[in-house]
Design a protein around this motif. Sequence first.
Motif, PDB file in Angstrom:
ATOM      1  N   GLY A   8     -21.285  94.148  24.200  1.00 40.21           N
ATOM      2  CA  GLY A   8     -20.174  94.909  23.623  1.00 40.21           C
ATOM      3  C   GLY A   8     -20.099  96.317  24.185  1.00 40.21           C
ATOM      4  O   GLY A   8     -19.366  97.154  23.651  1.00 40.21           O
ATOM      5  N   THR A   9     -20.870  96.587  25.245  1.00 44.26           N
ATOM      6  CA  THR A   9     -20.863  97.914  25.867  1.00 44.26           C
ATOM      7  C   THR A   9     -20.767  97.761  27.390  1.00 44.26           C
ATOM      8  O   THR A   9     -21.049  96.691  27.931  1.00 44.26           O
ATOM      9  CB  THR A   9     -22.183  98.667  25.553  1.00 44.26           C
ATOM     10  OG1 THR A   9     -23.282  97.877  26.041  1.00 44.26           O
ATOM     11  CG2 THR A   9     -22.365  98.921  24.075  1.00 44.26           C
ATOM     12  N   THR A  10     -20.402  98.854  28.042  1.00 41.59           N
ATOM     13  CA  THR A  10     -20.323  98.863  29.510  1.00 41.59           C
ATOM     14  C   THR A  10     -21.701  98.569  30.112  1.00 41.59           C
ATOM     15  O   THR A  10     -21.828  97.815  31.075  1.00 41.59           O
ATOM     16  CB  THR A  10     -19.887 100.271  29.993  1.00 41.59           C
ATOM     17  OG1 THR A  10     -18.762 100.655  29.218  1.00 41.59           O
ATOM     18  CG2 THR A  10     -19.528 100.298  31.450  1.00 41.59           C
ATOM     19  N   SER A  46     -19.812  84.197  21.409  1.00 42.71           N
ATOM     20  CA  SER A  46     -19.090  85.166  20.588  1.00 42.71           C
ATOM     21  C   SER A  46     -19.256  84.880  19.104  1.00 42.71           C
ATOM     22  O   SER A  46     -19.298  83.723  18.690  1.00 42.71           O
ATOM     23  CB  SER A  46     -17.614  85.097  20.985  1.00 42.71           C
ATOM     24  OG  SER A  46     -16.897  86.055  20.298  1.00 42.71           O
ATOM     25  N   GLY A  47     -19.376  85.960  18.300  1.00 43.05           N
ATOM     26  CA  GLY A  47     -19.454  85.833  16.838  1.00 43.05           C
ATOM     27  C   GLY A  47     -20.856  86.078  16.327  1.00 43.05           C
ATOM     28  O   GLY A  47     -21.834  85.972  17.072  1.00 43.05           O
ATOM     29  N   GLY A  48     -20.932  86.437  15.027  1.00 37.76           N
ATOM     30  CA  GLY A  48     -22.227  86.742  14.399  1.00 37.76           C
ATOM     31  C   GLY A  48     -23.147  85.521  14.367  1.00 37.76           C
ATOM     32  O   GLY A  48     -22.698  84.378  14.487  1.00 37.76           O
ATOM     33  N   PRO A  73     -24.771 102.550  20.169  1.00 37.10           N
ATOM     34  CA  PRO A  73     -25.724 103.288  19.325  1.00 37.10           C
ATOM     35  C   PRO A  73     -25.336 103.358  17.847  1.00 37.10           C
ATOM     36  O   PRO A  73     -26.182 103.637  17.004  1.00 37.10           O
ATOM     37  CB  PRO A  73     -25.754 104.683  19.952  1.00 37.10           C
ATOM     38  CG  PRO A  73     -24.646 104.730  20.942  1.00 37.10           C
ATOM     39  CD  PRO A  73     -24.309 103.345  21.324  1.00 37.10           C
ATOM     40  N   PHE A  74     -24.055 103.102  17.528  1.00 33.20           N
ATOM     41  CA  PHE A  74     -23.657 103.104  16.113  1.00 33.20           C
ATOM     42  C   PHE A  74     -23.683 101.695  15.510  1.00 33.20           C
ATOM     43  O   PHE A  74     -23.398 101.535  14.325  1.00 33.20           O
ATOM     44  CB  PHE A  74     -22.262 103.724  15.949  1.00 33.20           C
ATOM     45  CG  PHE A  74     -22.283 105.230  15.989  1.00 33.20           C
ATOM     46  CD1 PHE A  74     -22.303 105.973  14.809  1.00 33.20           C
ATOM     47  CD2 PHE A  74     -22.312 105.911  17.190  1.00 33.20           C
ATOM     48  CE1 PHE A  74     -22.335 107.362  14.837  1.00 33.20           C
ATOM     49  CE2 PHE A  74     -22.341 107.304  17.235  1.00 33.20           C
ATOM     50  CZ  PHE A  74     -22.355 108.028  16.058  1.00 33.20           C
ATOM     51  N   ALA A  75     -24.012 100.693  16.305  1.00 33.09           N
ATOM     52  CA  ALA A  75     -24.058  99.308  15.787  1.00 33.09           C
ATOM     53  C   ALA A  75     -25.459  99.050  15.238  1.00 33.09           C
ATOM     54  O   ALA A  75     -26.291  98.371  15.852  1.00 33.09           O
ATOM     55  CB  ALA A  75     -23.695  98.324  16.902  1.00 33.09           C
TER      56      ALA A  75
HETATM   57  P1  NAP Z   1     -22.938  96.088  13.472  1.00 34.84           P
HETATM   58  O1  NAP Z   1     -22.305  96.764  12.321  1.00 34.84           O
HETATM   59  O2  NAP Z   1     -24.289  96.529  13.892  1.00 34.84           O
HETATM   60  O3  NAP Z   1     -23.007  94.515  13.222  1.00 34.84           O
HETATM   61  C1  NAP Z   1     -22.368  93.848  12.135  1.00 34.84           C
HETATM   62  C2  NAP Z   1     -22.557  92.372  12.341  1.00 34.84           C
HETATM   63  O4  NAP Z   1     -21.752  91.909  13.446  1.00 34.84           O
HETATM   64  C3  NAP Z   1     -23.981  91.974  12.724  1.00 34.84           C
HETATM   65  O5  NAP Z   1     -24.805  91.858  11.589  1.00 34.84           O
HETATM   66  C4  NAP Z   1     -23.741  90.666  13.447  1.00 34.84           C
HETATM   67  O6  NAP Z   1     -23.458  89.615  12.528  1.00 34.84           O
HETATM   68  C5  NAP Z   1     -22.440  90.917  14.184  1.00 34.84           C
HETATM   69  N1  NAP Z   1     -22.646  91.428  15.551  1.00 34.84           N
HETATM   70  C6  NAP Z   1     -22.623  92.714  15.968  1.00 34.84           C
HETATM   71  N2  NAP Z   1     -22.801  92.797  17.288  1.00 34.84           N
HETATM   72  C7  NAP Z   1     -22.958  91.534  17.729  1.00 34.84           C
HETATM   73  C8  NAP Z   1     -23.149  90.952  19.008  1.00 34.84           C
HETATM   74  N3  NAP Z   1     -23.228  91.722  20.121  1.00 34.84           N
HETATM   75  N4  NAP Z   1     -23.254  89.603  19.086  1.00 34.84           N
HETATM   76  C9  NAP Z   1     -23.168  88.829  17.974  1.00 34.84           C
HETATM   77  N5  NAP Z   1     -22.964  89.317  16.743  1.00 34.84           N
HETATM   78  C10 NAP Z   1     -22.852  90.649  16.616  1.00 34.84           C
HETATM   79  O7  NAP Z   1     -21.981  96.125  14.751  1.00 34.84           O
HETATM   80  P2  NAP Z   1     -20.582  96.896  15.001  1.00 34.84           P
HETATM   81  O8  NAP Z   1     -20.808  98.350  14.912  1.00 34.84           O
HETATM   82  O9  NAP Z   1     -19.555  96.226  14.159  1.00 34.84           O
HETATM   83  O10 NAP Z   1     -20.342  96.501  16.537  1.00 34.84           O
HETATM   84  C11 NAP Z   1     -19.974  95.199  16.893  1.00 34.84           C
HETATM   85  C12 NAP Z   1     -20.028  95.063  18.389  1.00 34.84           C
HETATM   86  O11 NAP Z   1     -19.162  96.015  19.006  1.00 34.84           O
HETATM   87  C13 NAP Z   1     -21.405  95.280  19.007  1.00 34.84           C
HETATM   88  O12 NAP Z   1     -21.588  94.286  19.997  1.00 34.84           O
HETATM   89  C14 NAP Z   1     -21.334  96.652  19.623  1.00 34.84           C
HETATM   90  O13 NAP Z   1     -22.158  96.785  20.767  1.00 34.84           O
HETATM   91  C15 NAP Z   1     -19.861  96.765  19.972  1.00 34.84           C
HETATM   92  N6  NAP Z   1     -19.366  98.133  19.905  1.00 34.84           N
HETATM   93  C16 NAP Z   1     -19.529  98.847  18.785  1.00 34.84           C
HETATM   94  C17 NAP Z   1     -19.068 100.152  18.727  1.00 34.84           C
HETATM   95  C18 NAP Z   1     -19.283 100.985  17.507  1.00 34.84           C
HETATM   96  O14 NAP Z   1     -18.753 102.084  17.473  1.00 34.84           O
HETATM   97  N7  NAP Z   1     -20.025 100.539  16.498  1.00 34.84           N
HETATM   98  C19 NAP Z   1     -18.410 100.707  19.818  1.00 34.84           C
HETATM   99  C20 NAP Z   1     -18.239  99.949  20.977  1.00 34.84           C
HETATM  100  C21 NAP Z   1     -18.708  98.654  20.996  1.00 34.84           C
HETATM  101  P3  NAP Z   1     -24.593  88.585  12.031  1.00 34.84           P
HETATM  102  O15 NAP Z   1     -25.480  89.368  11.112  1.00 34.84           O
HETATM  103  O16 NAP Z   1     -23.804  87.509  11.392  1.00 34.84           O
HETATM  104  O17 NAP Z   1     -25.320  88.127  13.272  1.00 34.84           O
END
Ligand code: NAP
Length: 236
Positions: A8-10, A46-48, A73-75
């Motif tokens: 989900g990142t570069t 793809s997907g949790g 870093p915020f995930a």
């Molecule tokens: P999060 O709050 O840490 O994760 C919430 C839930 O989403 C996790 O418990 C997991 O579900 C699922 N999940 C998250 N990343 C996953 C992945 N790469 N593959 C499979 N399941 C994933 O995450 P978030 O902040 O929503 O970010 C989601 C995705 O977007 C990440 O891949 C992250 O790198 C990308 N991203 C996030 C940001 C940001 O600002 N947070 C910015 C750019 C990209 P389960 O518990 O069901 O496995």
Amino acid sequence: MRILVLGGTTEARSLSAALAKGGHAVTTSLAGRTREPVPTAGRIRSGGFGGPQGLAEYLRAEAVDVLVDATHPFATAISANASEAASLAGIRRLCFYRPPWLAVPSDRWTSVSDIRTAVAAIPPDAIALLALGRQHLEPFASRSDVNFIVRAIEPFVPSFACEIVLERPRVSPSEEAAFMRERGITHLVSRNSGGIGAYAKIEAARALKLPVIMIDRPPPPAEPRFESVEALLQAI
Ligand code: NAP
């Protein structure tokens, strides 16, 4: 080796490309939030997973040798799950952790610890660009005295009055500055994501002497962490 990259990142895309090129069987895992993700080398899933247990089951079922956490870093939830799942499955887990941006003397940053504090830090009548994902906008609904502008890649229906501009962040600082000038932006609200991809808006705010409300990082994921793609590849 069989390697699962949580992406989900570069940088996750760079890691997957380098690992695939090195002959590893790489799968990149995405949360599934974006309808048309950027193409990535190797396999994509793809997907949790359904929490740490679900991820641990996946690691065992797919006979994954190494888990790479290259998420944002915020995930924080997925990073915590990654640590736990790797120890449940008895495999190595390495984390790519992008260094945060640091203010330079001409920056006008107000650093805040979280989104709620950022909401309170915006002065009345500001025209604030919210450089945040749509899932983080809700707390700003309480500020009907502020004009909000949100950029989004895909259309959505906001839960409060704000202007949505359908475009990706512009690539160069001068284009970002032009966008901010065109829209009369007075304040930028951003998370301290780090990295190069999203830095143009920070440079643009610097050039325009705009105040930035900068949301600090949550605590980092567990060690081992690597601050460059090269260092992580070497460790693998
Ligand atoms: P999060 O709050 O840490 O994760 C919430 C839930 O989403 C996790 O418990 C997991 O579900 C699922 N999940 C998250 N990343 C996953 C992945 N790469 N593959 C499979 N399941 C994933 O995450 P978030 O902040 O929503 O970010 C989601 C995705 O977007 C990440 O891949 C992250 O790198 C990308 N991203 C996030 C940001 C940001 O600002 N947070 C910015 C750019 C990209 P389960 O518990 O069901 O496995």
